[in-house]
Design a protein around this motif. Structure first.
Motif, short mmCIF file in Angstrom:
data_model
loop_
_atom_site.label_atom_id
_atom_site.label_comp_id
_atom_site.label_asym_id
_atom_site.label_seq_id
_atom_site.Cartn_x
_atom_site.Cartn_y
_atom_site.Cartn_z
N ALA A 44 -2.53 -6.86 3.50
CA ALA A 44 -2.87 -5.46 3.74
C ALA A 44 -2.28 -5.02 5.07
O ALA A 44 -2.19 -5.80 6.02
N ASP A 100 -6.25 -0.15 4.50
CA ASP A 100 -5.43 -0.56 3.35
C ASP A 100 -6.14 -1.67 2.58
O ASP A 100 -6.14 -1.68 1.35
N GLY A 143 0.82 -1.22 0.00
CA GLY A 143 0.00 0.00 0.00
C GLY A 143 0.84 1.25 0.00
O GLY A 143 0.54 2.22 -0.72
#
Length: 396
Positions: free
Chosen positions: A374, A379, A61
């Motif tokens: 994530a 995210d 991310g």
């Protein structure tokens, strides 16, 4: 393996395209504005992308956010130059950029320079053109075949340097062995059909040779524009083909807690394949058999305390981990680790997204089957939002 090539073509008197091939960043920019302005815009747009080369990010991310921020920075740079220099007024550029992070490939895109992916014999355009004719196609006003020769096909609806704000499209792919990624300006795709490009990429030849042949074909078709292309090919024969996340982000420390949960759990015992938590031997043959019952009671009580601490610590760790994967045919956000210990599943469904596998392009299915780790729930939601969608009339 990577390669890049740019050619002036047969009609233009200058080359306003630019490309970038570095260690971890790659890009193609098609400048516009006439004289040297287009060349300046394209070159300036690549600099913020170049600045990302070699950087290490805490997770996917953060890497994608950095790439998107670099595209926005490129827009600021080009618009500022146009405002400061009268001869640069009206200049702009397309920008299709890639950041390679391990086996993850992040893409950010503005304009009509394209990214294509060749995977398992399937050749797909993975970026959408920001053009008037693409908008007309999306609205159903014209067909894709009509768009090819439409008189307004060169009108771009989004570009670097034409306004103060820009919103890049972005996505993340998991690279697989033998994947080939092509970035190119419309000087190639405007005159060479997708089938011909796909055949060249599938040839398995040296990337520089493939690029040379593609440029030659564009020039044989009249070479009406500058031709620029960058190729990336994954040539690791031993690369894994996972169905689940390859990495999991585990936070061993809570900001409000000084205990190191990883060390605490590591002191309890070890998990072995096909077995549970390894505990001290308790058979009659073990050393120390015959000691007092009180000592055995203390040992058993201590083990119980450790197991409880491990269970609590394990629950804390699992609560900090998220990933996006498939629950049947639905894209789902999970909390925990994609693994099982005996009958215990270490992951649970955190959120159903309502996004079904049939709504996603086929080329992206392996990424969802492999799963995407994530950093946190936000995210994970961003990853879901960035998943490319397939139009209902695209077919299977």
């Amino acid at each position: 393996m990577t390669a890049g090539l740019s050619d002036i073509g047969r009609v233009r008197t200058s080359n306003e395209d630019a490309y970038l091939v570095a260690d971890s960043v790659f890009a193609v920019a098609d400048g516009m504005g006439g004289h040297v302005a287009g060349e300046v815009a394209a070159s300036a747009a690549l600099e913020p992308i170049r600045a990302l080369d070699g950087r290490v990010f805490p997770d996917g991310g953060a890497a994608l956010d950095a790439l998107r921020a670099a595209v926005v920075e490129a827009n600021v740079a080009v618009t500022s130059m146009a405002a400061d220099e009268p001869s640069y007024r009206g200049m702009g550029t397309t920008l299709t950029a890639v950041l390679l992070e391990g086996r993850r490939l992040h893409i950010a895109h503005v304009g009509d320079s394209r990214a294509y992916l060749l995977r398992d014999g399937q050749f797909s355009q993975i970026t959408d053109d920001h053009t008037l004719v693409q908008h007309l196609v999306d609205e159903g006003q014209i067909t894709p075949d009509e768009a090819v020769n439409h008189p307004q096909r060169s009108i771009i609806t989004r570009a670097i340097g034409v306004s103060d704000d820009v919103e890049p499209d972005s996505m993340t792919l998991e690279m697989q062995p033998d994947d080939v990624l092509l970035l190119c300006s419309d000087g190639l795709t405007g005159v060479v059909d997708d089938t011909t490009i796909a055949d060249e990429l599938a040839s398995g030849d040296d990337l520089a040779q493939i690029l040379s042949r593609l440029v030659e074909k564009a020039n044989e078709a009249g070479g009406p524009d500058n031709v620029t292309a960058v190729l990336l090919r994954d040539e690791d024969p031993d690369a894994p083909r996972p169905r689940r996340p390859q990495t999991v982000t585990i936070r061993t420390r809570d900001p409000g807690d000084d205990r190191d949960w990883a060390s605490t759990l590591g002191a309890i015992g070890s998990l072995r394949r096909g077995s549970g938590l390894e505990a001290p031997r308790t058979s009659e043959d073990a050393p120390g058999h015959g000691r007092s019952a009180a000592r055995w009671t203390a040992i058993v009580f201590g083990i119980a305390l450790l197991l409880v601490a491990g269970w609590l610590g394990g629950r804390f760790l699992l609560s900090q981990i998220y990933f996006v994967a498939l629950d049947g045919d639905e894209v789902t956000i999970f909390q925990g680790i994609d693994a099982e210990v005996g009958p215990v599943d270490l992951a649970r469904v955190r959120e159903h997204t309502g996004l079904m596998l049939d709504d996603v392009p086929v080329w992206y299915h392996p990424t969802l089957e492999a799963g995407r780790p994530a950093a946190d729930i936000n995210d994970a939601r961003r990853i879901v939002a960035d998943i490319p969608r397939r139009d209902a009339d695209d077919g299977p």
